[in-house]
Design a protein around this motif. Structure first.
Motif, PDB file in Angstrom:
ATOM      1  N   PRO A  29      45.364 -31.303  33.739  1.00 15.68           N
ATOM      2  CA  PRO A  29      46.430 -31.674  32.796  1.00 15.68           C
ATOM      3  C   PRO A  29      47.689 -32.216  33.471  1.00 15.68           C
ATOM      4  CG  PRO A  29      45.426 -29.633  32.103  1.00 15.68           C
ATOM      5  CD  PRO A  29      44.837 -29.961  33.454  1.00 15.68           C
ATOM      6  N   PHE A  30      47.986 -31.740  34.681  1.00 15.49           N
ATOM      7  CA  PHE A  30      49.206 -32.182  35.337  1.00 15.49           C
ATOM      8  C   PHE A  30      49.126 -33.635  35.807  1.00 15.49           C
ATOM      9  CE2 PHE A  30      50.506 -27.998  34.770  1.00 15.49           C
ATOM     10  CZ  PHE A  30      51.788 -27.795  35.239  1.00 15.49           C
ATOM     11  N   CYS A  31      47.922 -34.240  35.733  1.00 13.99           N
ATOM     12  CA  CYS A  31      47.806 -35.683  36.003  1.00 13.99           C
ATOM     13  C   CYS A  31      48.422 -36.507  34.873  1.00 13.99           C
ATOM     14  CB  CYS A  31      46.337 -36.087  36.153  1.00 13.99           C
ATOM     15  SG  CYS A  31      45.485 -35.460  37.609  1.00 13.99           S
ATOM     16  N   TYR A  32      48.489 -35.931  33.696  1.00 10.69           N
ATOM     17  CA  TYR A  32      48.891 -36.645  32.479  1.00 10.69           C
ATOM     18  C   TYR A  32      50.221 -37.375  32.666  1.00 10.69           C
ATOM     19  CZ  TYR A  32      49.881 -37.278  27.450  1.00 10.69           C
ATOM     20  OH  TYR A  32      50.174 -37.799  26.220  1.00 10.69           O
ATOM     21  N   HIS A  33      51.207 -36.659  33.191  1.00 12.92           N
ATOM     22  CA  HIS A  33      52.544 -37.245  33.312  1.00 12.92           C
ATOM     23  C   HIS A  33      52.595 -38.331  34.392  1.00 12.92           C
ATOM     24  CE1 HIS A  33      54.180 -34.439  30.437  1.00 12.92           C
ATOM     25  NE2 HIS A  33      53.620 -33.440  31.100  1.00 12.92           N
ATOM     26  N   ILE A  34      51.710 -38.227  35.381  1.00 13.07           N
ATOM     27  CA  ILE A  34      51.658 -39.295  36.393  1.00 13.07           C
ATOM     28  C   ILE A  34      51.056 -40.553  35.781  1.00 13.07           C
ATOM     29  CG2 ILE A  34      50.808 -39.961  38.674  1.00 13.07           C
ATOM     30  CD1 ILE A  34      50.709 -37.036  39.414  1.00 13.07           C
ATOM     31  N   PHE A  35      49.982 -40.397  35.003  1.00 11.49           N
ATOM     32  CA  PHE A  35      49.414 -41.556  34.313  1.00 11.49           C
ATOM     33  C   PHE A  35      50.456 -42.196  33.403  1.00 11.49           C
ATOM     34  CE2 PHE A  35      45.176 -39.148  34.622  1.00 11.49           C
ATOM     35  CZ  PHE A  35      44.779 -39.864  35.740  1.00 11.49           C
ATOM     36  N   LYS A  36      51.247 -41.359  32.734  1.00 13.12           N
ATOM     37  CA  LYS A  36      52.279 -41.870  31.837  1.00 13.12           C
ATOM     38  C   LYS A  36      53.352 -42.616  32.620  1.00 13.12           C
ATOM     39  CE  LYS A  36      55.388 -40.411  28.098  1.00 13.12           C
ATOM     40  NZ  LYS A  36      55.857 -39.258  27.288  1.00 13.12           N
ATOM     41  N   GLU A  37      53.791 -42.039  33.731  1.00 16.69           N
ATOM     42  CA  GLU A  37      54.826 -42.682  34.537  1.00 16.69           C
ATOM     43  C   GLU A  37      54.336 -44.001  35.124  1.00 16.69           C
ATOM     44  OE1 GLU A  37      57.884 -41.580  38.234  1.00 16.69           O
ATOM     45  OE2 GLU A  37      56.475 -40.084  37.460  1.00 16.69           O
ATOM     46  N   LEU A  38      53.071 -44.049  35.508  1.00 17.46           N
ATOM     47  CA  LEU A  38      52.501 -45.288  36.046  1.00 17.46           C
ATOM     48  C   LEU A  38      52.389 -46.364  34.976  1.00 17.46           C
ATOM     49  CD1 LEU A  38      49.615 -43.960  38.329  1.00 17.46           C
ATOM     50  CD2 LEU A  38      51.570 -45.325  39.068  1.00 17.46           C
ATOM     51  N   GLY A  39      52.225 -45.936  33.714  1.00 21.17           N
ATOM     52  CA  GLY A  39      52.073 -46.897  32.631  1.00 21.17           C
ATOM     53  C   GLY A  39      50.626 -47.180  32.268  1.00 21.17           C
ATOM     54  N   VAL A  40      49.706 -46.262  32.615  1.00 12.52           N
ATOM     55  CA  VAL A  40      48.291 -46.464  32.314  1.00 12.52           C
ATOM     56  C   VAL A  40      47.768 -45.445  31.297  1.00 12.52           C
ATOM     57  CG1 VAL A  40      47.833 -47.488  34.575  1.00 12.52           C
ATOM     58  CG2 VAL A  40      47.519 -45.018  34.250  1.00 12.52           C
ATOM     59  N   LEU A  41      48.646 -44.620  30.750  1.00 12.81           N
ATOM     60  CA  LEU A  41      48.210 -43.526  29.885  1.00 12.81           C
ATOM     61  C   LEU A  41      47.484 -44.039  28.643  1.00 12.81           C
ATOM     62  CD1 LEU A  41      48.125 -40.526  29.266  1.00 12.81           C
ATOM     63  CD2 LEU A  41      50.365 -40.723  28.194  1.00 12.81           C
ATOM     64  N   GLU A  42      47.996 -45.082  28.037  1.00  5.68           N
ATOM     65  CA  GLU A  42      47.371 -45.588  26.814  1.00  5.68           C
ATOM     66  C   GLU A  42      45.942 -46.051  27.081  1.00  5.68           C
ATOM     67  OE1 GLU A  42      48.187 -48.998  23.380  1.00  5.68           O
ATOM     68  OE2 GLU A  42      49.842 -48.296  24.643  1.00  5.68           O
ATOM     69  N   GLU A  43      45.750 -46.726  28.208  1.00  3.09           N
ATOM     70  CA  GLU A  43      44.395 -47.153  28.581  1.00  3.09           C
ATOM     71  C   GLU A  43      43.494 -45.953  28.827  1.00  3.09           C
ATOM     72  OE1 GLU A  43      42.549 -50.016  29.169  1.00  3.09           O
ATOM     73  OE2 GLU A  43      44.083 -51.051  28.003  1.00  3.09           O
ATOM     74  N   MET A  44      44.017 -44.925  29.485  1.00  4.47           N
ATOM     75  CA  MET A  44      43.247 -43.721  29.740  1.00  4.47           C
ATOM     76  C   MET A  44      42.818 -43.083  28.427  1.00  4.47           C
ATOM     77  SD  MET A  44      43.125 -43.200  33.120  1.00  4.47           S
ATOM     78  CE  MET A  44      42.763 -41.452  33.263  1.00  4.47           C
ATOM     79  N   GLU A  45      43.736 -43.023  27.467  1.00  5.12           N
ATOM     80  CA  GLU A  45      43.448 -42.392  26.178  1.00  5.12           C
ATOM     81  C   GLU A  45      42.400 -43.165  25.389  1.00  5.12           C
ATOM     82  OE1 GLU A  45      47.686 -40.135  25.258  1.00  5.12           O
ATOM     83  OE2 GLU A  45      47.409 -42.218  24.611  1.00  5.12           O
ATOM     84  N   ASP A  46      42.329 -44.473  25.583  1.00  5.07           N
ATOM     85  CA  ASP A  46      41.331 -45.293  24.894  1.00  5.07           C
ATOM     86  C   ASP A  46      39.945 -45.175  25.521  1.00  5.07           C
ATOM     87  OD1 ASP A  46      43.072 -46.259  23.012  1.00  5.07           O
ATOM     88  OD2 ASP A  46      43.433 -48.169  24.023  1.00  5.07           O
ATOM     89  N   ARG A  47      39.907 -45.033  26.839  1.00  7.68           N
ATOM     90  CA  ARG A  47      38.646 -45.216  27.557  1.00  7.68           C
ATOM     91  C   ARG A  47      37.857 -43.948  27.829  1.00  7.68           C
ATOM     92  NH1 ARG A  47      39.046 -49.838  32.133  1.00  7.68           N
ATOM     93  NH2 ARG A  47      40.565 -51.239  31.169  1.00  7.68           N
ATOM     94  N   PHE A  48      38.535 -42.793  27.930  1.00 11.57           N
ATOM     95  CA  PHE A  48      37.870 -41.639  28.515  1.00 11.57           C
ATOM     96  C   PHE A  48      37.857 -40.415  27.606  1.00 11.57           C
ATOM     97  CE2 PHE A  48      39.671 -43.992  32.240  1.00 11.57           C
ATOM     98  CZ  PHE A  48      38.449 -44.503  32.684  1.00 11.57           C
ATOM     99  N   VAL A  49      36.864 -39.564  27.853  1.00  6.55           N
ATOM    100  CA  VAL A  49      36.722 -38.298  27.148  1.00  6.55           C
ATOM    101  C   VAL A  49      37.906 -37.400  27.484  1.00  6.55           C
ATOM    102  CG1 VAL A  49      35.286 -36.213  26.948  1.00  6.55           C
ATOM    103  CG2 VAL A  49      34.203 -38.466  27.163  1.00  6.55           C
ATOM    104  N   ARG A  50      38.400 -36.656  26.492  1.00  5.72           N
ATOM    105  CA  ARG A  50      39.515 -35.743  26.724  1.00  5.72           C
ATOM    106  C   ARG A  50      38.979 -34.368  27.153  1.00  5.72           C
ATOM    107  NH1 ARG A  50      44.139 -37.880  24.815  1.00  5.72           N
ATOM    108  NH2 ARG A  50      44.995 -36.613  26.510  1.00  5.72           N
ATOM    109  N   LYS A  51      39.786 -33.645  27.909  1.00  3.32           N
ATOM    110  CA  LYS A  51      39.393 -32.360  28.498  1.00  3.32           C
ATOM    111  C   LYS A  51      40.389 -31.277  28.085  1.00  3.32           C
ATOM    112  CE  LYS A  51      39.289 -30.151  33.083  1.00  3.32           C
ATOM    113  NZ  LYS A  51      39.516 -30.388  34.529  1.00  3.32           N
TER     114      LYS A  51
END
Length: 453
Positions: free
Chosen positions: A31-53
């Motif tokens: 879960p602590f990866c979440y904020h790094i993905f958000k800061e990088l600007g790739v979170l929306e793509e991650m949310e579209d492409r991958f299974v949630r945990k």
């Protein structure tokens, strides 16, 4: 690392040995990866492409006894849902994002030599390009993010193996599987194997019908089985060893009943090491190039990404304010990074001593998490550890893990927490399929099938 440094205005060049997409182990994010993905600007793509945990379920050797940790019990907000990813796709997403941020990216570029004693304190990087031609560049600073290839550490002879944690992993992907025990909610399953193997099995849902199933075992056991199977005349002994061992688990047997293996097995060795010399005036090591520890808690990607984020700040200070200011920033940053790795190392060693604490046996009675207010601190610590809170309170958590090894404190913990009738989960975090399998997942799965990803 390239994205963060490019954002700070630095000229960044990435030499990537492989041509993406390429397969890679390490598919379960914290879960602590979440904020790094958000800061990088790739979170929306991650949310579209991958299974949630939503959590992790530990399952004992009997295939029945289990404990489930739901991140939402301790983490508020959307970050409690992490990701289970196809690494070939996620890594390509991150590499392309680096180029979008302004980094110059060379794929299929194999670095042959790094001369840290270049002109005027610079370094010289010599590499072979995708076309086979040889070139070199001069740079103010080198980041070694070569993973378990440990490029600089091998050449500087500063790599030390953790002999007591020598492990080997074998894994493959499966389809036509049965989603049970929380897999239908995106939950990673960690299954104890016990005995001389000193290992575990992971089962990770990567799609609506795609499981990653991996086996981690003591390297000495792996080597003994290799010899035995070869003596039996089995040519594809890796595949045979993999199937024999994972099918010893009643849970895996049930999940893979009539399933089809999508790929040949992949073997990963060279587990658990650290590097003594992590930085100098014109170089720094990050991620697995600096240290690698057993992936039992899915910690590797987060440790690498958070280290890269923190280290980018220190490198920026070094490049903008000089060697002295940079040395102070580097020292402080690596103290924090080393502390985080040390904490995870302690937790891993605790896992491999199930006689001290068996994570699968923590819950053994009812199915409620709300009824342990008096024990919330202890339970909360474990939830945050499993979620990835390694950096902010490493000393506090380290003391907690040490306490579990003290018979006096462990007896108290066992009586107050482990034997609580209310501490049990049934493999569910109460998540709906819609929350775990995003609407656009189907189109991404069709694209992956067409591309062979």
């Amino acid at each position: 690392m390239a994205s963060f440094l490019a954002r700070k205005g630095h000229s960044v060049t990435v030499f990537e040995k492989e041509v993406f997409p390429r397969d890679h182990v390490g598919e379960s994010m914290l879960p602590f990866c979440y904020h790094i993905f958000k800061e990088l600007g790739v979170l929306e793509e991650m949310e579209d492409r991958f299974v949630r945990k939503p959590g992790v379920r530990f399952l004992d050797t009997d295939g029945v006894t289990s404990t489930t940790f739901c991140f939402g019990h301790k983490i508020e907000g959307p970050s409690h849902l992490s990701f289970q990813v196809i690494r070939a796709e996620m890594d390509e997403l991150l590499l392309d994002h680096s180029a979008d941020e302004g980094a110059e990216v060379f794929e299929g570029a194999s670095v042959r030599e790094v001369d840290l004693a270049g002109p005027a304190g610079a370094a010289v990087v010599r590499f072979t390009g995708r076309d086979g031609g040889e070139s070199e560049i001069t740079t103010r600073f080198v980041i070694d993010a070569s993973g378990r290839s440990t490029f600089l550490a091998n050449r500087m002879k500063t790599k030390t193996a953790h002999k007591e944690l020598e492990r080997t992993a074998i894994h493959a992907h499966w389809t036509n599987t049965r989603y049970l025990g929380g897999l239908q909610e995106g939950m990673i399953q960690i299954v104890y194997t016990g005995g001389e193997k000193q290992g575990w099995i992971w089962v990770i849902p990567l799609g609506r019908d795609r499981l990653s199933v991996g086996l981690v075992m003591n390297t000495s056991f792996y080597q003994s089985q290799r010899r035995r199977l070869k003596d039996e005349g089995i040519s594809d002994w890796k595949q045979e060893l993999y199937l024999r061992e994972v099918m010893l688990s009643p849970f895996v047997q049930e999940v893979l009943h009539e399933a089809e293996q999508m790929m040949g097995v992949t073997v990963e060795g060279d587990y658990s090491y650290t590097v003594d010399s992590k930085w100098g005036h014109n170089y720094a090591l990050v991620g697995d190039a600096s240290a690698f520890i057993d992936p039992i808690f899915s910690s590797g990607v987060y440790l690498a990404m958070q280290s890269a984020r923190d280290l980018s700040e220190a490198v920026d200070i070094r490049l903008s304010k000089g060697v002295e200011a940079g040395a102070e920033a580097m020292t402080q940053t690596y103290d924090r990074i080393v502390g985080a790795y040390a904490l995870v190392d302690k937790l891993i060693r605790l896992f491999y001593t199930p006689n001290v604490l068996n994570f699968a046996q923590l819950g053994s009675a009812a199915d409620a998490f709300e009824d342990y207010d008096h024990y919330a601190n202890a339970i909360g610590l474990q939830h945050f550890l499993l979620a990835g809170d390694f950096f902010e309170q490493a000393n506090k958590y380290s003391d907690f893990v040490d306490g579990l090894r003290d018979p006096r404190y462990f007896d108290m913990y066992q009586n107050l927490v482990m034997k609580r009738p209310s501490f049990q989960a049934d493999g569910s975090c109460g998540m709906s399929p819609a929350a775990i399998f995003p609407p656009k997942l189907a189109e991404h799965e069709a694209r992956r099938a067409a591309l062979g990803i």
